[in-house]
Every structure is written in structure tokens, then in C-alpha cells.
Write a protein that holds these residues in place. Structure first.
Motif, PDB file in Angstrom:
ATOM      1  N   PHE A  67     107.672  -8.135  50.338  1.00 25.36           N
ATOM      2  CA  PHE A  67     107.385  -7.172  51.388  1.00 25.36           C
ATOM      3  C   PHE A  67     108.057  -5.829  51.094  1.00 25.36           C
ATOM      4  O   PHE A  67     107.462  -4.761  51.307  1.00 25.36           O
ATOM      5  CB  PHE A  67     107.836  -7.714  52.752  1.00 25.36           C
ATOM      6  N   ALA A  68     109.304  -5.867  50.608  1.00 21.21           N
ATOM      7  CA  ALA A  68     109.993  -4.622  50.264  1.00 21.21           C
ATOM      8  C   ALA A  68     109.303  -3.934  49.088  1.00 21.21           C
ATOM      9  O   ALA A  68     109.086  -2.715  49.106  1.00 21.21           O
ATOM     10  CB  ALA A  68     111.450  -4.909  49.924  1.00 21.21           C
ATOM     11  N   ASP A  69     108.917  -4.719  48.081  1.00 19.44           N
ATOM     12  CA  ASP A  69     108.268  -4.162  46.902  1.00 19.44           C
ATOM     13  C   ASP A  69     106.915  -3.554  47.254  1.00 19.44           C
ATOM     14  O   ASP A  69     106.517  -2.528  46.693  1.00 19.44           O
ATOM     15  CB  ASP A  69     108.100  -5.263  45.849  1.00 19.44           C
ATOM     16  N   GLY A  70     106.208  -4.173  48.196  1.00 17.80           N
ATOM     17  CA  GLY A  70     104.934  -3.624  48.633  1.00 17.80           C
ATOM     18  C   GLY A  70     105.099  -2.229  49.203  1.00 17.80           C
ATOM     19  O   GLY A  70     104.331  -1.304  48.892  1.00 17.80           O
ATOM     20  N   ALA A  71     106.110  -2.034  50.067  1.00 17.37           N
ATOM     21  CA  ALA A  71     106.371  -0.714  50.646  1.00 17.37           C
ATOM     22  C   ALA A  71     106.787   0.279  49.575  1.00 17.37           C
ATOM     23  O   ALA A  71     106.327   1.429  49.559  1.00 17.37           O
ATOM     24  CB  ALA A  71     107.444  -0.823  51.721  1.00 17.37           C
ATOM     25  N   HIS A  72     107.655  -0.153  48.668  1.00 15.70           N
ATOM     26  CA  HIS A  72     108.138   0.753  47.626  1.00 15.70           C
ATOM     27  C   HIS A  72     107.001   1.204  46.712  1.00 15.70           C
ATOM     28  O   HIS A  72     106.960   2.356  46.283  1.00 15.70           O
ATOM     29  CB  HIS A  72     109.236   0.078  46.819  1.00 15.70           C
ATOM     30  N   LYS A  73     106.077   0.288  46.400  1.00 14.96           N
ATOM     31  CA  LYS A  73     104.932   0.667  45.575  1.00 14.96           C
ATOM     32  C   LYS A  73     103.966   1.591  46.320  1.00 14.96           C
ATOM     33  O   LYS A  73     103.242   2.365  45.697  1.00 14.96           O
ATOM     34  CB  LYS A  73     104.185  -0.589  45.109  1.00 14.96           C
ATOM     35  N   MET A  74     103.957   1.514  47.643  1.00 10.59           N
ATOM     36  CA  MET A  74     103.049   2.334  48.431  1.00 10.59           C
ATOM     37  C   MET A  74     103.533   3.776  48.585  1.00 10.59           C
ATOM     38  O   MET A  74     102.765   4.640  49.011  1.00 10.59           O
ATOM     39  CB  MET A  74     102.865   1.720  49.824  1.00 10.59           C
ATOM     40  N   VAL A  75     104.786   4.043  48.266  1.00 15.13           N
ATOM     41  CA  VAL A  75     105.323   5.399  48.482  1.00 15.13           C
ATOM     42  C   VAL A  75     104.511   6.434  47.716  1.00 15.13           C
ATOM     43  O   VAL A  75     104.051   7.432  48.287  1.00 15.13           O
ATOM     44  CB  VAL A  75     106.814   5.469  48.085  1.00 15.13           C
ATOM     45  N   THR A  76     104.305   6.218  46.420  1.00 19.15           N
ATOM     46  CA  THR A  76     103.569   7.201  45.628  1.00 19.15           C
ATOM     47  C   THR A  76     102.115   7.297  46.081  1.00 19.15           C
ATOM     48  O   THR A  76     101.543   8.390  46.101  1.00 19.15           O
ATOM     49  CB  THR A  76     103.615   6.837  44.135  1.00 19.15           C
ATOM     50  N   VAL A  77     101.508   6.165  46.461  1.00 13.74           N
ATOM     51  CA  VAL A  77     100.122   6.170  46.926  1.00 13.74           C
ATOM     52  C   VAL A  77     100.002   6.996  48.207  1.00 13.74           C
ATOM     53  O   VAL A  77      99.113   7.845  48.346  1.00 13.74           O
ATOM     54  CB  VAL A  77      99.611   4.742  47.164  1.00 13.74           C
ATOM     55  N   ALA A  78     100.903   6.746  49.158  1.00  9.87           N
ATOM     56  CA  ALA A  78     100.849   7.447  50.441  1.00  9.87           C
ATOM     57  C   ALA A  78     101.086   8.942  50.270  1.00  9.87           C
ATOM     58  O   ALA A  78     100.414   9.764  50.894  1.00  9.87           O
ATOM     59  CB  ALA A  78     101.872   6.857  51.403  1.00  9.87           C
ATOM     60  N   MET A  79     102.044   9.316  49.425  1.00 12.49           N
ATOM     61  CA  MET A  79     102.315  10.743  49.209  1.00 12.49           C
ATOM     62  C   MET A  79     101.120  11.427  48.548  1.00 12.49           C
ATOM     63  O   MET A  79     100.765  12.552  48.888  1.00 12.49           O
ATOM     64  CB  MET A  79     103.570  10.925  48.358  1.00 12.49           C
ATOM     65  N   ALA A  80     100.504  10.739  47.593  1.00 11.46           N
ATOM     66  CA  ALA A  80      99.320  11.298  46.948  1.00 11.46           C
ATOM     67  C   ALA A  80      98.192  11.490  47.954  1.00 11.46           C
ATOM     68  O   ALA A  80      97.498  12.514  47.949  1.00 11.46           O
ATOM     69  CB  ALA A  80      98.867  10.381  45.813  1.00 11.46           C
ATOM     70  N   CYS A  81      98.007  10.515  48.842  1.00  9.04           N
ATOM     71  CA  CYS A  81      96.946  10.604  49.842  1.00  9.04           C
ATOM     72  C   CYS A  81      97.220  11.720  50.852  1.00  9.04           C
ATOM     73  O   CYS A  81      96.306  12.453  51.247  1.00  9.04           O
ATOM     74  CB  CYS A  81      96.792   9.271  50.571  1.00  9.04           C
ATOM     75  N   ALA A  82      98.477  11.847  51.282  1.00  4.46           N
ATOM     76  CA  ALA A  82      98.824  12.896  52.245  1.00  4.46           C
ATOM     77  C   ALA A  82      98.623  14.276  51.632  1.00  4.46           C
ATOM     78  O   ALA A  82      98.089  15.191  52.278  1.00  4.46           O
ATOM     79  CB  ALA A  82     100.272  12.717  52.709  1.00  4.46           C
ATOM     80  N   CYS A  83      99.050  14.437  50.379  1.00  6.97           N
ATOM     81  CA  CYS A  83      98.897  15.729  49.707  1.00  6.97           C
ATOM     82  C   CYS A  83      97.422  16.030  49.440  1.00  6.97           C
ATOM     83  O   CYS A  83      96.973  17.166  49.582  1.00  6.97           O
ATOM     84  CB  CYS A  83      99.685  15.717  48.398  1.00  6.97           C
ATOM     85  N   ALA A  84      96.662  14.988  49.058  1.00  6.67           N
ATOM     86  CA  ALA A  84      95.224  15.168  48.866  1.00  6.67           C
ATOM     87  C   ALA A  84      94.559  15.537  50.193  1.00  6.67           C
ATOM     88  O   ALA A  84      93.569  16.280  50.222  1.00  6.67           O
ATOM     89  CB  ALA A  84      94.607  13.892  48.302  1.00  6.67           C
ATOM     90  N   GLY A  85      95.109  15.033  51.306  1.00  5.66           N
ATOM     91  CA  GLY A  85      94.583  15.399  52.622  1.00  5.66           C
ATOM     92  C   GLY A  85      94.704  16.891  52.888  1.00  5.66           C
ATOM     93  O   GLY A  85      93.828  17.496  53.535  1.00  5.66           O
ATOM     94  N   ILE A  86      95.794  17.506  52.421  1.00  3.19           N
ATOM     95  CA  ILE A  86      95.954  18.960  52.563  1.00  3.19           C
ATOM     96  C   ILE A  86      94.820  19.679  51.843  1.00  3.19           C
ATOM     97  O   ILE A  86      94.229  20.633  52.367  1.00  3.19           O
ATOM     98  CB  ILE A  86      97.329  19.405  51.993  1.00  3.19           C
ATOM     99  N   ILE A  87      94.496  19.216  50.645  1.00  2.00           N
ATOM    100  CA  ILE A  87      93.415  19.833  49.868  1.00  2.00           C
ATOM    101  C   ILE A  87      92.082  19.666  50.587  1.00  2.00           C
ATOM    102  O   ILE A  87      91.296  20.611  50.707  1.00  2.00           O
ATOM    103  CB  ILE A  87      93.364  19.197  48.459  1.00  2.00           C
ATOM    104  N   ILE A  88      91.809  18.460  51.095  1.00  3.41           N
ATOM    105  CA  ILE A  88      90.557  18.216  51.815  1.00  3.41           C
ATOM    106  C   ILE A  88      90.490  19.083  53.066  1.00  3.41           C
ATOM    107  O   ILE A  88      89.426  19.578  53.440  1.00  3.41           O
ATOM    108  CB  ILE A  88      90.432  16.727  52.182  1.00  3.41           C
ATOM    109  N   GLY A  89      91.647  19.243  53.742  1.00  4.84           N
ATOM    110  CA  GLY A  89      91.672  20.083  54.942  1.00  4.84           C
ATOM    111  C   GLY A  89      91.231  21.500  54.655  1.00  4.84           C
ATOM    112  O   GLY A  89      90.463  22.098  55.417  1.00  4.84           O
ATOM    113  N   VAL A  90      91.692  22.064  53.539  1.00  4.88           N
ATOM    114  CA  VAL A  90      91.286  23.424  53.158  1.00  4.88           C
ATOM    115  C   VAL A  90      89.806  23.453  52.812  1.00  4.88           C
ATOM    116  O   VAL A  90      89.076  24.378  53.194  1.00  4.88           O
ATOM    117  CB  VAL A  90      92.130  23.928  51.973  1.00  4.88           C
ATOM    118  N   VAL A  91      89.343  22.436  52.089  1.00  2.87           N
ATOM    119  CA  VAL A  91      87.937  22.382  51.704  1.00  2.87           C
ATOM    120  C   VAL A  91      87.038  22.311  52.923  1.00  2.87           C
ATOM    121  O   VAL A  91      86.026  23.029  53.025  1.00  2.87           O
ATOM    122  CB  VAL A  91      87.687  21.169  50.774  1.00  2.87           C
TER     123      VAL A  91
END
Length: 705
Positions: free
Chosen positions: A464-488
């Protein structure tokens, strides 16, 4: 045909590789090439507790109903942004200090506060839509800055830099040239759009991350902690280890199977590569070739169902297709891509005269498969729920996690009673004496119910801990990509980019595809699969659809070439990870990884011009024939790239392999006949040139194989 130096590998070599893996090669490489801070003491405990709580939150909401959109996504980001700031340092030079400095604690708390502001105020925010308060704008500005900084730390500077450029575009619209110009937007409008709507940070990418992706990553970590990785490696080596270049072929298959679970090229490279790369080197492959094979095979795992680097779940939102439809369309091209890499490995092995393991040096196939067959039960349940029952991916992942947990517990209980019945004492039992493949905590046997209980909860907590730790980079990438989509979405840039691509391509589909390849690889360098797919789906895919490419083919095309950026120099992240294991030159490992991926680069063009491979409006005979011709064409390209078939090829033979290989995959019976006849002529010529009989032996002894 083979040199005396590679007549086989003795037991000492194999045992040495096992020891090397057991001593923690995988962990050492992750620390060497990764950006994570090496936490110790209370901070390691805090990171583990927060990770477990994050996974419990997502697992609970999956079973009892997800929260409202803003609530689910804001809590998701609150957990993972906190982990981002305590697990990833400001600079790479601080990653080995073991503790978190005060300013990272402040940033972590600011990030959590900005996310929970949405959670506690979402109803008021919805009621005053379009009229943000000063507090809204302040917290929104903090949230945007925190997302950009967290993304920089967890991934690299490339993605947040692109996001900043897009934000600048939102402000500077009136000053942009020609078709890119727009009226421009104020700070209030930009921050409000990014923070207070589901068009920016809390858009589609983070929505998918907070639901589908998290559960599938958690499913993968539960399986990994139970020991499935070890089982897959043993099973594949038992099946392929004796073949010519067997360790490299095993690396290809193992990486594909692990890629179905991990969905990350770098994680896949380090996990399987810590075993396969040393063994490839022992058998005679250079460090760079071994790293290239592993990175190419691991990268392709992001295109392989069911996870596809998490992009499949975002593709659902962009295309409107069902999950089953998407993975069905992607399945055959993904398998053919692995066959192409497999073919290149085979030719490379013949060129270098590299043999495989002797039959005495590898485990027997059937007993090895049976000892760990229970590992496949959760995967079988997942496939059954997705394909037969047609459950939603969300529900299927949730129920499969329960199955994986239950199977893990049953295995430990079984081992306990087996050891008790045999009257074994701690340290007296050998792994090979056990009737099933043991988990990490069970190698010496489980001798009390207390040990069973402790091992089970320890394994589950780590998963369970490893699942969250692996999700950190995925979530940050998605949030940052959301900024790009918002501008688009705010500026209408997507439509402008589509028309610009079509205009530059002069209406030619082939030229537009080449431009798309360039954009996909360029934008995909150093950026996670989810983020690169979001950008490409928003900016590039509409241009292909406008030129008549089927929607699913357009999206799989950009995903495929975006994924290939991970083995494309100079930013070949998977190859750098492989070089960390092999000790080879990172750049040359990337060159080799790119070379082993080259034959499969035909595939996206094939399914754009011949959508039969995606099973679009096609009969079974048509799909089978398209797969056969694609396979022959890619193998011809493999031989052309390697400059070797049965012996070294001349320049004329090489051109023929490339040319007829391309012709055979183009739609049409006439093209198929021309291509097959041409390749048959090259085959016959090469066999005679090498002094070999026209037809190879179907059965060979170990010495001849």
C-alpha cells in the motif's frame, strides 16, 4: 556456428547472479539514478504511514463510492503532493541526507493547504462560479506554483517548463503571430480557470489518476510484493533460457509481462533488468547491448494492455471508447512489437555466436510454472472481469486487489501448515523443498501463526505504501498536464495547432504523420507516459483525425511514438536506468535501445494505413493475414537493421529487405505477393550464401540450436 567462448554458463555464474540480485541491485540502481531522497528514521516512517493512508483512502472510495469530483481529486493531490515534497529534494545533491529540511516541510504543508482549501470550500466555489474571491486567487496561485515545483522535483524541468510556456501564451495572446494569436486573459481569469474549474489542475488527467490509475498501480504493487516478479523471471527463463541468446529473449518476454503490471518503463527496466542484464553480460552480450535490449523491451510495456502506462484510462475520456475496445485495438500491435524486438535479439545472437543456457543449468519448465501458478489467479480474475463480465476498469481493479490480498494470505497459511507438518525448524528448510514458490518473508518457512500474521500485514503495508509512492510522479505529471490542457481549452489552441499541422503537411497524410512522429518524440522526451499522451492527444491527434485517420488509430499512433521517446537519445530515460544496472555507457545504451525498437517503428504506420490490425471493421481471416504480413515485414526490417540474416548482407540485399519488408505490410493482395516473392528471393540467396540447406532443420540437438 558458435564460438567456444559461449558454450554455456556454469553453475557458479548463475549462482553469482542470484547473489547479486539478492544483495539489492534493484534498490541500489533506483537510488543511483533516481531523484528520491533516501529517508531514514522518523521521516521514513512518516512517508510509509502517509502512503498507506493514501492507498486506504483510494481503496475505500473505490469500494464504497468515490467522493464528489472536487473532493476526490483534491484529497488525492493533497496526499501525493505532501509525499512529493518530503520524498524528493530541492536538488539531487540533497537526496542522501536522510532528513527533510524545514523549507520542504513548509512547501509540503502549503501544497496540502491549497488542495484541502478546495475540499472544504468546493460548494461555495461552485455557487460563486466565475467570481473568485481574493482567497481563491491566493490559494490558486499557491497551488499552481506548488504543482510546478513538485513536478520539477519528481520528474524534471521539461514538463513544468512547457506548462509555464503555455501559461505565458495565455497572457500574451495578442502578441502572438498569425494563427496562434488570441485576445489574451487576465491573471484572475487564468488562475480561476486553472484552480476553480475541472478544466485545469483538477481536469481529466488528475481525475483519471485519482480513480482508475491509482487502483491499477495498487494492484500491481500488491502483486509485486507477493513475489510475482521473481516467479515470472523463473518461468520465462525455464521456457526460453536454453535457446540461442536465451537470456536476452527471456528479458524481452519478462519485461513485457512485467510491463502489463507496472506500466512504467523505468520501473520495469530496473525491476527485471537487475536479473536479466547481468545474465546477458555473462552470456557474452556487451553492457550496452544488454542495456539496450532491456530498455527497449521495458519501454514497450507501456503500450501493452491492460495498463498501457495508465494512458488507456485517459484515452477513455478523450475518445469516448470503452476500455475493452481500447485494449482490444492495442493488443495485436503490442504483441507484434515484442515479436519484432524478439526477432532482432535472435539475429543479434546469431551474429555474435551467443548460445543459451544448457538444459541442466535451467529449471524444468512445468514444475516451475506449477509452483507459482497461484500468482496468475488475480490477473486471470482481472481479465475475466474486464473482458467477460465487462465490469468497469475501476470495479475490476478493486475486486482483483481483494483477490490478490486473499491469495497472498492463503499462501502464507499453507506454508505455515506445510512447515508444521514436516516438523521443520527455522533455517532448516530450503526454498526448493517447498511445494509452492514462497514469498519474500517465507523463504525460511513460517513456523507460527504470529509469523504468518506479521508477514502478511508487513507485505500488505509495504504494498500500500509502495503504491502511493509510485503514484507521486504519475499524479504530478497529470496535474501539470492539466495546466497545459486548461490553457488549450481556454485559448482554443488545439484547433489552431491541428489546422497548422495540416497546413504544414500540405494535406498529405504521410507528411503529417512524419511531423506527428517528430512532435511525439520531441514532446515525449523525459516526460511520463500519461503527461505526454495528454499533450499529444490535445495538440496533435485532432490533425490526424481531420485527415481521415480513425480516432483510435490516431490516439494509438501518438501514444506509441510518445512512449518510444524513453529509448530515443539524447533523453533516453529507460536506457539510462539500464546503464545503471549494466555499468555501460548511458548514451550508447540509448542508441542500442533505439536500434532494437527500430523494426517496430513500422507498426504505427501499418495500423494507420491498414486499421485491420486494430480489429476495426475486420473479419478474423483479415486480422490473421494482416498480422502475418506485418510480422514478416518487421522481421525483414530487423534483418536489414542488423545487416544480417543468415550471414552478413550486401548493400543490395539490405535495400531489398527494407523495400520488400515495407511493401508486404501495405494493404492489398498485389503488394503482399510482390513483397513476399521478393523476400523469398532474399531468403534463398542468403541461405546459399551462408552455405546452409534451403530448408532449416525443424529439430536440433542442444549443440546445434
Amino acid at each position: 556456428m558458435e564460438s567456444d567462448n559461449h558454450e554455456g554458463t556454469d553453475k557458479e555464474n548463475l549462482e553469482g547472479i542470484e547473489i547479486e540480485r539478492e544483495e539489492g541491485v534493484e534498490k541500489e540502481v533506483e537510488e543511483k539514478i533516481g531523484k528520491k531522497r533516501i529517508l531514514r528514521g522518523k521521516w521514513a516512517v512518516i512517508a510509509m504511514i502517509v502512503g498507506i493512508l493514501a492507498s486506504i483512502f483510494h481503496f475505500y472510495t473505490a469500494g464504497f463510492g468515490i467522493l464528489l469530483t472536487f473532493e476526490q481529486r483534491s484529497v488525492h493531490l493533497a496526499f501525493l503532493m505532501f509525499l512529493a515534497f518530503i520524498m524528493f529534494p530541492l536538488t539531487s545533491g540533497q537526496k542522501d541526507k536522510g532528513k527533510v529540511p524545514w523549507y520542504d516541510i513548509v512547501l509540503a504543508l502549503l501544497a496540502v493547504a491549497s488542495m484541502l482549501y478546495i475540499y472544504f470550500n468546493h460548494e461555495a466555489i461552485v455557487r460563486r462560479a466565475g467570481r473568485p474571491t481574493t482567497e481563491d486567487l491566493v490559494m490558486g496561485t499557491i497551488a499552481i506554483i506548488m504543482v510546478l515545483e513538485a513536478t520539477r522535483r519528481t520528474i524534471n524541468i521539461a514538463l513544468p517548463l512547457i506548462a509555464v510556456l503555455f501559461l505565458g501564451y495565455a497572457f500574451l495572446g495578442p502578441h502572438m503571430p498569425g494563427p496562434l494569436a488570441h485576445r489574451g486573459y487576465s491573471l484572475t481569469r487564468v488562475v480561476g480557470h486553472q484552480f476553480l474549474t475541472t478544466e485545469g489542475i483538477f481536469g481529466i488527467p488528475i481525475g483519471v489518476s485519482a480513480t482508475f490509475v491509482y487502483l491499477f498501480v495498487l494492484f500491481g504493487t500488491v502483486l509485486e510484493q507477493s513475489g510475482i516478479g521473481n516467479y515470472l523471471i523463473k518461468a520465462v527463463f525455464a521456457a526460453l533460457g536454453h535457446q540461442r541468446g536465451g537470456p536476452a529473449k527471456a528479458a524481452v518476454v519478462t519485461s513485457g509481462l512485467m510491463g502489463m503490471i507496472s506500466g512504467s518503463s523505468i520501473a520495469n527496466t530496473v525491476t527485471t533488468g537487475s536479473f536479466t542484464i547481468p545474465l546477458m553480460k555473462k552470456m557474452g552480450f556487451s553492457s550496452e547491448v544488454a542495456g539496450g535490449v532491456e530498455s527497449a523491451a521495458s519501454t514497450n510495456g507501456q503500450f501493452l494492455p491492460p495498463i498501457m502506462g495508465a494512458a488507456a484510462f485517459i484515452m477513455i475520456e478523450f475518445t469516448g471508447y470503452s476500455y475493452v475496445y481500447i485494449i482490444s485495438a492495442a493488443f495485436l500491435p503490442a504483441i507484434l512489437a515484442y515479436v519484432a524486438i524478439f526477432g532482432m535479439v535472435h539475429i543479434e545472437s546469431i551474429k555474435q555466436g551467443i548460445s543459451g543456457l544448457s538444459r541442466e543449468e535451467k529449471d524444468p519448465l512445468i514444475p516451475t510454472l506449477l509452483r507459482g501458478i497461484y500468482f496468475l489467479i488475480p490477473i486471470a480474475v482481472l481479465i475475466y472481469l474486464l473482458v467477460i463480465v465487462r465490469s468497469t476498469p475501476f470495479r475490476a481493479a478493486y475486486e482483483s486487489i481483494w483477490v490478490a490480498i486473499f491469495v497472498s494470505l492463503l499462501v502464507k497459511i499453507f506454508l505455515y501448515y506445510w512447515c508444521r507438518r514436516k516438523n521443520w525448524t527455522p533455517g532448516s528448510v530450503k526454498e526448493e523443498d517447498l511445494p509452492i514458490d514462497p514469498t519474500r518473508e517465507s523463504k525460511g518457512g513460517l513456523f507460527s501463526i504470529g509469523e504468518v500474521n506479521k508477514a502478511f500485514w508487513k507485505e500488505l503495508g509495504e504494498a500500500f505504501a509502495d503504491g502511493a509512492h509510485k503514484m507521486v510522479t504519475v499524479a504530478m505529471a497529470c496535474a501539470c498536464a492539466g495546466i497545459i490542457i486548461g490553457v488549450v481549452s481556454m485559448t482554443g489552441l488545439g484547433l489552431r495547432m491541428s489546422s497548422l499541422l495540416v497546413r504544414i503537411g500540405r494535406g498529405s497524410l504521410f507528411l503529417t504523420l512524419l511531423l506527428t512522429v517528430f512532435a511525439s518524440v520531441l514532446l515525449g522526451m523525459g516526460i511520463p507516459t500519461t503527461a505526454k499522451y495528454v499533450m499529444l492527444a490535445t495538440l496533435v491527434a485532432p490533425a490526424l483525425v481531420e485527415l481521415g485517420v480513425p480516432l483510435i488509430a490516431a490516439h494509438l499512433f501518438i501514444l506509441y511514438f510518445g512512449v518510444k521517446a524513453d529509448v530515443t537519445p539524447p533523453v533516453a530515460l529507460a536506457a539510462y536506468a539500464a546503464a545503471g544496472v549494466s555499468g555501460g555507457d548511458p548514451f550508447m545504451s540509448g542508441v542500442q535501445g533505439f536500434k532494437f525498437s527500430l523494426a517496430a517503428l513500422l507498426l504505427p504506420f501499418i495500423f494507420v494505413y491498414n486499421p485491420v490490425l486494430l480489429m476495426i471493421d475486420a473479419t478474423i481471416p483479415q486480422v490473421v493475414w494482416a498480422a502475418i504480413t506485418a510480422l514478416i515485414g518487421m522481421f525483414a526490417w530487423s534483418a536489414g537493421i542488423e545487416n544480417f540474416l543468415f550471414t552478413r548482407t550486401s548493400w543490395l540485399e539490405r535495400i531489398a529487405l527494407f523495400g520488400f519488408g515495407l511493401i508486404v505490410v501495405i494493404t492489398g493482395l498485389t503488394n503482399d505477393i510482390i513483397g513476399l516473392v521478393g523476400l523469398a528471393a532474399v531468403y534463398v540467396w542468403q541461405r546459399r550464401k551462408a552455405g546452409l540447406p534451403l530448408l532449416p532443420k525443424l529439430f536440433r540437438s542442444d549443440e546445434e540450436s
